[in-house]
Write a protein that holds these residues in place. Structure first.
Motif, PDB file in Angstrom:
ATOM      1  N   MET A 348       5.380  -3.690 -10.383  1.00  0.00           N
ATOM      2  CA  MET A 348       4.304  -2.768 -10.016  1.00  0.00           C
ATOM      3  C   MET A 348       3.425  -2.404 -11.204  1.00  0.00           C
ATOM      4  O   MET A 348       2.354  -1.828 -11.028  1.00  0.00           O
ATOM      5  N   LEU A 349       3.874  -2.743 -12.398  1.00  0.00           N
ATOM      6  CA  LEU A 349       3.095  -2.408 -13.594  1.00  0.00           C
ATOM      7  C   LEU A 349       1.723  -3.068 -13.560  1.00  0.00           C
ATOM      8  O   LEU A 349       0.721  -2.479 -13.975  1.00  0.00           O
ATOM      9  N   PHE A 350       1.660  -4.307 -13.027  1.00  0.00           N
ATOM     10  CA  PHE A 350       0.394  -5.035 -12.995  1.00  0.00           C
ATOM     11  C   PHE A 350      -0.556  -4.481 -11.934  1.00  0.00           C
ATOM     12  O   PHE A 350      -1.734  -4.821 -11.929  1.00  0.00           O
ATOM     13  N   GLN A 351      -0.050  -3.635 -11.038  1.00  0.00           N
ATOM     14  CA  GLN A 351      -0.911  -3.013 -10.039  1.00  0.00           C
ATOM     15  C   GLN A 351      -1.234  -1.567 -10.393  1.00  0.00           C
ATOM     16  O   GLN A 351      -2.371  -1.130 -10.290  1.00  0.00           O
ATOM     17  N   GLN A 352      -0.215  -0.832 -10.839  1.00  0.00           N
ATOM     18  CA  GLN A 352      -0.405   0.594 -11.113  1.00  0.00           C
ATOM     19  C   GLN A 352      -1.019   0.854 -12.479  1.00  0.00           C
ATOM     20  O   GLN A 352      -1.686   1.870 -12.678  1.00  0.00           O
ATOM     21  N   ASN A 353      -0.768  -0.022 -13.450  1.00  0.00           N
ATOM     22  CA  ASN A 353      -1.284   0.149 -14.810  1.00  0.00           C
ATOM     23  C   ASN A 353      -1.942  -1.131 -15.299  1.00  0.00           C
ATOM     24  O   ASN A 353      -1.692  -1.589 -16.419  1.00  0.00           O
ATOM     25  N   ALA A 354      -2.779  -1.709 -14.441  1.00  0.00           N
ATOM     26  CA  ALA A 354      -3.387  -3.004 -14.760  1.00  0.00           C
ATOM     27  C   ALA A 354      -4.233  -2.928 -16.030  1.00  0.00           C
ATOM     28  O   ALA A 354      -4.200  -3.844 -16.868  1.00  0.00           O
TER      29      ALA A 354
END
Length: 506
Positions: A348-354
């Motif tokens: 989810m890091l690439f979506q929430q903290n892109a």
């Protein structure tokens, strides 16, 4: 948005004057840390984390600073390897095989430049691999449920020792110690205090940063005090550079091969830069060393391991960013930094903290160019740093870490805890128990507990859910192999590495 668009946005954020300044600072500090024998990238990043917090940096800038330190330390390890025959850290060990003979032949400047160019190629290609592979792996990881995450965390613990570690048993002991420390505080599910002994400061648990600085920085100082290290160093002087462009171009195929092998080693959890360096050197020797010149000052013997260990360093960021599982000791320290910033690594890091992720990736490209520009014309400066007696450098480094810890909380209790963990780290290092598994146990322990509880709630207490899907079964198989292979392959590989480096001090 496409990967190209995301990367371009990352460059726009990374190219601000503040981020560029801290990237340059991180590259310089990292090179200095890597050049000093004994510190290494994990120690360097751990020591500078309190500095990043005390300066009040935003998460993106803080991560850019620390990843630049990481990359710089991988570059800097070659300097003491070539000039002193003392590896700055373990991955730089293979560089001594041909780097030091070149220096003794009056080609120290050439060896330093060749290694810098190979490091640049290795890091650049691996960062491109990170851009291509990480988003795909993150998308695949979105299909993970709680049982798969349990298997994944067990895989991380099993593979952490790596096939170059000395003892799987000691690695497991260290991991268990980290898991025990992670249980201190209030249970998030029940609200019951665990192992707090009615001490108010322990109700929120033990801070990662305190443990990091204590285990790495303070223990390093204690070891230094005990060793009474000799300040006299027989350093080879750097000659006037005599390099043609054709000489550098001739080393590019070696650097490319080393980069590919190093990147693969870095992506595998637990393998790390040491394996990447060793495999790159060994296979290059088998492929191209027809005249048996490796070990006598062959430039290809300098380029191969340097490309391999720098590519592995960037490759290790892939599992850390996409799965929340560090691929090396230093990425475990970076993982602690992310969690301390309330950022959860994983798919989810690439979506929430892109924006943060792609800014850091863009900064890796920028930092790689800065490191090449720093390491070629400023070789003389870094060489002079090596001549400073360690008795002056080590207290300064430790003082920076202590001030950083106090600036975070203004708590004397935290300083006492840091010193306590420093003494613990000193004892563990004396009995050769690794420190990085302790950090990983602290980091992944709470996540493992949550995933295990969720899995058992879903199955009404049936443990079979943990291996109820093909993906979970595959992860369990890899975890078991990761636990067994080090015991089988590790002694053989270490024996080969020892044989390769035999006679370095002759």
């Amino acid at each position: 948005m496409t990967t190209v668009d995301l990367l371009l946005n990352g460059f726009m954020a990374a190219l601000t004057w503040q981020n560029l300044a801290f990237a340059a600072l991180g590259c310089t500090l990292g090179t200095l840390i890597g050049a000093l024998p004994g510190l290494g990238p994990a120690n360097g990043v751990a020591i500078l984390i309190p500095l990043a917090f005390s300066l009040g940096l935003d998460p993106t800038t803080a991560l850019i600073l620390l990843t630049a330190v990481y990359s710089g330390a991988m570059y800097g390890g070659r300097i003491s390897s070539i000039l002193l025959n003392i590896p700055g850290d373990e991955p730089a060990l293979m560089t001594t095989l041909d780097g030091y003979p070149m220096a003794k032949q009056g080609k120290a400047a050439e060896a330093l430049v060749f290694s810098a160019v190979a490091s640049f190629v290795g890091s650049l290609l691996a960062t491109i691999g990170l851009v291509l592979l990480a988003p795909l792996l993150a998308k695949a990881a979105l299909h993970f449920g709680p049982p798969e995450y349990v298997a994944l965390y067990i895989l991380a613990f099993a593979a952490l020792g790596g096939i170059t570690s000395k003892s799987v048993a000691k690695t497991l002991v260290a991991t268990a110690l980290g898991l025990m420390i992670a249980t201190v505080g209030i249970d998030a599910s029940t609200g019951i205090p665990r192992y707090t002994f009615d001490i108010l400061e322990l109700y929120e648990g033990i801070d990662f940063i305190i443990v990091l600085v204590g285990l790495f920085a303070i223990s390093e100082l204690l070891l230094f005090i005990e060793s009474h290290r000799n300040d006299v160093r027989n350093m080879i002087s750097v000659n006037k550079m005599r390099i043609k462009l054709a000489d550098i171009i001739a080393l590019l195929p070696t650097s490319f091969r080393g980069a590919i092998l190093g990147f693969i080693s870095g992506v595998l959890p637990g393998a790390g830069a040491s394996l990447g360096s060793f495999i790159s050197y060994t296979l290059e020797k088998k492929w191209v060393d027809k005249e048996n010149t490796f070990g006598t000052g062959d430039p290809r013997g300098v380029a191969a391991p340097e490309a391999g260990n720098n590519a592995a360093a960037s490759g290790a960021l892939v599992p850390m960013l996409t799965l929340g599982v560090p691929g090396s000791g230093t990425t475990a320290v970076l993982l602690a930094m992310l969690i301390s910033l309330n950022i959860t690594p994983g798919p989810m890091l690439f979506q929430q903290n892109a924006e943060l992720v792609w800014s850091v990736i863009a900064a890796l490209f920028i930092g790689n160019v800065l490191l090449l520009l720093l390491n070629v014309p400023m070789v003389g400066f870094f060489v002079k740093i090596l001549s400073i007696p360690p008795r002056f450098l080590m207290p300064v480094v430790t003082l920076i870490a202590i001030l950083g810890i106090y600036a975070l909380s203004h708590s004397v209790i935290d300083l006492y805890m840091m010193i306590g963990f420093g003494v613990l780290g000193y004892i563990l290092r004396k009995i050769e128990i690794p420190l990085v598994p302790i950090i990983l146990g602290m980091l992944l322990g709470p996540e493992l507990e949550i995933a295990l509880r969720h899995s058992l709630m879903i199955s009404n207490g049936d443990w079979a859910i943990l291996w109820g899907s093909p993906l979970a079964i595959g992860l369990w198989i890899v975890a078991i192999l990761g636990l067994i292979l080090p015991m089988l392959v590790g002694p053989i590989l270490r024996a080969k590495m020892k044989a390769s480096t035999k006679g370095l001090d002759d």
